[in-house]
Write a protein that holds these residues in place. Structure first.
Motif, PDB file in Angstrom:
ATOM      1  N   HIS A 394      -8.800  10.119  57.860  1.00  0.00           N
ATOM      2  CA  HIS A 394      -8.196   8.811  57.576  1.00  0.00           C
ATOM      3  C   HIS A 394      -8.190   7.970  58.854  1.00  0.00           C
ATOM      4  O   HIS A 394      -7.482   8.306  59.811  1.00  0.00           O
ATOM      5  CB  HIS A 394      -6.766   8.982  57.064  1.00  0.00           C
ATOM      6  CG  HIS A 394      -6.670   9.676  55.738  1.00  0.00           C
ATOM      7  ND1 HIS A 394      -7.061   9.074  54.568  1.00  0.00           N
ATOM      8  CD2 HIS A 394      -6.248  10.931  55.405  1.00  0.00           C
ATOM      9  CE1 HIS A 394      -6.873   9.924  53.556  1.00  0.00           C
ATOM     10  NE2 HIS A 394      -6.384  11.057  54.043  1.00  0.00           N
ATOM     11  N   CYS A 450      -4.083   3.419  56.647  1.00  0.00           N
ATOM     12  CA  CYS A 450      -5.426   3.986  56.642  1.00  0.00           C
ATOM     13  C   CYS A 450      -6.391   2.847  56.321  1.00  0.00           C
ATOM     14  O   CYS A 450      -6.136   2.050  55.427  1.00  0.00           O
ATOM     15  CB  CYS A 450      -5.535   5.069  55.585  1.00  0.00           C
ATOM     16  SG  CYS A 450      -7.241   5.631  55.378  1.00  0.00           S
ATOM     17  N   ILE A 452      -9.469   3.254  55.173  1.00  0.00           N
ATOM     18  CA  ILE A 452     -10.244   3.405  53.937  1.00  0.00           C
ATOM     19  C   ILE A 452      -9.468   2.535  52.958  1.00  0.00           C
ATOM     20  O   ILE A 452      -8.323   2.829  52.610  1.00  0.00           O
ATOM     21  CB  ILE A 452     -10.317   4.882  53.489  1.00  0.00           C
ATOM     22  CG1 ILE A 452     -11.219   5.647  54.465  1.00  0.00           C
ATOM     23  CG2 ILE A 452     -10.836   4.992  52.048  1.00  0.00           C
ATOM     24  CD1 ILE A 452     -11.377   7.117  54.149  1.00  0.00           C
ATOM     25  N   HIS A 455      -7.568   3.789  50.024  1.00  0.00           N
ATOM     26  CA  HIS A 455      -6.382   4.579  50.364  1.00  0.00           C
ATOM     27  C   HIS A 455      -5.208   3.672  50.711  1.00  0.00           C
ATOM     28  O   HIS A 455      -4.063   3.941  50.340  1.00  0.00           O
ATOM     29  CB  HIS A 455      -6.681   5.523  51.537  1.00  0.00           C
ATOM     30  CG  HIS A 455      -7.681   6.586  51.213  1.00  0.00           C
ATOM     31  ND1 HIS A 455      -8.193   7.441  52.163  1.00  0.00           N
ATOM     32  CD2 HIS A 455      -8.269   6.926  50.035  1.00  0.00           C
ATOM     33  CE1 HIS A 455      -9.057   8.273  51.578  1.00  0.00           C
ATOM     34  NE2 HIS A 455      -9.128   7.967  50.302  1.00  0.00           N
ATOM     35  N   MET A 460      -1.280   4.316  51.297  1.00  0.00           N
ATOM     36  CA  MET A 460      -1.246   4.882  52.639  1.00  0.00           C
ATOM     37  C   MET A 460      -1.042   3.776  53.673  1.00  0.00           C
ATOM     38  O   MET A 460      -1.925   3.445  54.464  1.00  0.00           O
ATOM     39  CB  MET A 460      -2.530   5.677  52.901  1.00  0.00           C
ATOM     40  CG  MET A 460      -2.412   6.680  54.027  1.00  0.00           C
ATOM     41  SD  MET A 460      -3.840   7.776  54.103  1.00  0.00           S
ATOM     42  CE  MET A 460      -3.114   9.329  53.588  1.00  0.00           C
TER      43      MET A 460
HETATM   44 CU   LIG Z   1      -7.527   7.264  54.145  1.00  0.00          CU
END
Ligand SMILES: [Cu+2]
Length: 468
Positions: A394, A450, A452, A455, A460
């Motif tokens: 992550h 994070c 991404i 995510h 997150m």
């Molecule tokens: Cu992530």
């Protein structure tokens, strides 16, 4: 990961071929409309647009001022920036987040400050001395960031120093990597369950919107490239075949001294400033190497062997250029943290009405816009320990400042970074702990998450409230 049904299958490889080998285009530039020295004033409109990535296919995208990547913004340390954002995305709120830049919290495009469709809002901030670096801009609205970015909204924002220690003869070429998935009819498909779990990985990594573009350089050329990972979720481990790389800078600007490198890892949202030495004639390719970032379910995409850029190094020798200086700039070490904090990343899997759903948590919680997770004090150095107890890497990003990585720990082994650097995004590999030092100088709520983007969307992310 078995028994999860057809939804979990990876999408079929795209049958759409993209042209390769066309001359690398310069990014369009955002023109400064101000005539006053020290002021950068312009307008960025997010709107529906059309791109032609593949022969005969029109692709509906979202663009800033009609293009993707968005126009390159270039300003100078000490400038005042006033950029009016016109949100013309049909039926969707958006914001502009100035990724990595030292801007006030209320000018940083937080999800708490949405700009509704049809509305204009001006973001204003000053670029302090010492802030030169390779930043970028992208939307950050609640729940829609991932989609607005993969539909095309991202651009580079370069802050130049007043005096650049890098010889001007090396040029300054921005390379923005994006990740395109194209359906047979030329449209951009929506996210699947696999995308939500792993982050969206497309079929074509593009450089400034082109697939494997080409450039021709005389041999002996030294060229400066700023590499931007503006993909939602693609980890790029990169090498230049036959051309030595020297790292000169990271997210937040120049290193203290140049560092030679064989290959580099650019995780989502990270940037690197490089010098590439084209010292023998022949073709040189920028290509990807394998990198296992932890993939959930079937259909792990091929990481290795993608050619992103091809340089044709001609027989003609280049004009001699000045050498790279031995020292670039001092970076004072952040020290003596007044507080230590720990952020633990975990993933959960639960059955609900929609089927199997993954959760992405920080310290056991998913994001809540109305909750402050951490309270910090402006001007104080803090030690942040980012612990990845999940099965995927992550990349961790914090808004409003640049940090220094102190060490990485995995399996009881501690590793120090290869160089001291200013960064706003650092990959935290699965099973790894990253310790970093940071100081927030401006009060207000800041996001950490994070990068991404799927995510981030699934929770997150947290809020640190920096108090004056
Ligand atoms: Cu992530």
């Amino acid at each position: 990961m078995s028994g999860m049904g057809h939804d979990m299958a990876a999408p079929p490889q795209s049958a759409v071929a993209l042209p390769e080998g066309e001359a690398l285009r310069d990014l369009s530039r955002l023109a400064n409309e101000a005539s006053t020295p020290g002021l950068f004033r312009a307008k960025l409109t997010a709107e529906s647009a059309t791109m032609r990535f593949a022969e005969g296919l029109d692709t509906p995208i979202l663009g800033y001022n009609g293009t993707s990547p968005g126009p390159l913004i270039e300003a100078v340390e000490g400038d005042r920036v006033e950029i009016t954002f016109a949100n013309r995305i049909p039926d969707e709120a958006s914001t502009i987040h100035w990724h990595g830049m030292p801007v006030p919290a209320d000018q940083d495009g937080n999800p708490m400050d949405p700009v509704a469709t049809g509305i204009d809002r001006t973001y204003s901030f000053d670029l302090p001395e010492g802030s030169a670096g390779s930043y970028w801009y992208h939307p950050h609205p609640h729940g829609k960031t991932a989609e607005q970015v993969y539909r095309g909204l991202a651009g580079a924002f370069v802050v130049k120093p007043k005096v650049d220690p890098i010889p001007a003869a090396y040029g300054d070429t921005v390379l923005v990597f994006t990740d395109l998935r194209l359906a047979a009819d030329g449209t951009l498909p929506g996210n699947t369950m696999v995308d939500l779990m792993n982050g969206r990985v497309g079929d074509h990594v593009l450089v400034n919107g082109q697939k494997n573009p080409a450039l021709t350089v005389p041999f002996g050329t030294k060229r400066r490239f700023r590499l931007y990972n503006a993909t939602n979720a693609r980890f790029l481990r990169l090498s230049f075949d036959g051309a030595p790389i020297t790292i000169i800078g990271t997210d937040g600007g120049l290193l203290e001294a140049p560092v030679a490198a064989d290959d580099i890892l650019l995780s989502p949202a990270e940037r690197l400033d490089l010098i590439v030495s084209f010292d023998k004639p022949g073709p040189v390719t920028l290509y990807t190497l394998d990198y296992d970032r932890g993939w959930m379910g079937a259909g792990r995409p091929a990481d290795a062997g993608l050619t992103l850029l091809t340089a044709h190094v001609s027989q003609t020798p280049a004009e001699p250029v000045p050498p790279l200086p031995d020292m670039l700039r001092p970076i004072a070490r952040l020290d003596a943290p007044s507080v230590s904090r720990r952020f633990v990343f975990t993933e959960t899997m639960a059955m609900n009405a929609n089927g199997m759903e993954m959760g992405f948590l920080i310290n056991g919680a998913t994001f809540d816009m109305n909750r402050v997770d951490t309270v910090a004090k402006a001007g104080e150095v803090e030690l942040w320990e980012i612990v990845n107890k999940a099965d995927m890497d992550h990349p961790f990003h914090v808004h409003g400042t640049q940090f220094q990585v102190v060490e990485y720990e995995r399996g009881g082994k501690v590793r120090k970074p290869a160089y001291r650097a200013w960064k706003d995004t650092v990959n935290v590999a699965r099973g790894e702990t990253v310790r970093l030092l940071l100081r927030q100088d401006r009060p207000g709520p800041r996001m950490y998450h994070c990068h991404i983007l799927e995510h981030e969307q699934l929770g997150m992310m947290g809020i640190v409230d920096v108090q004056a």
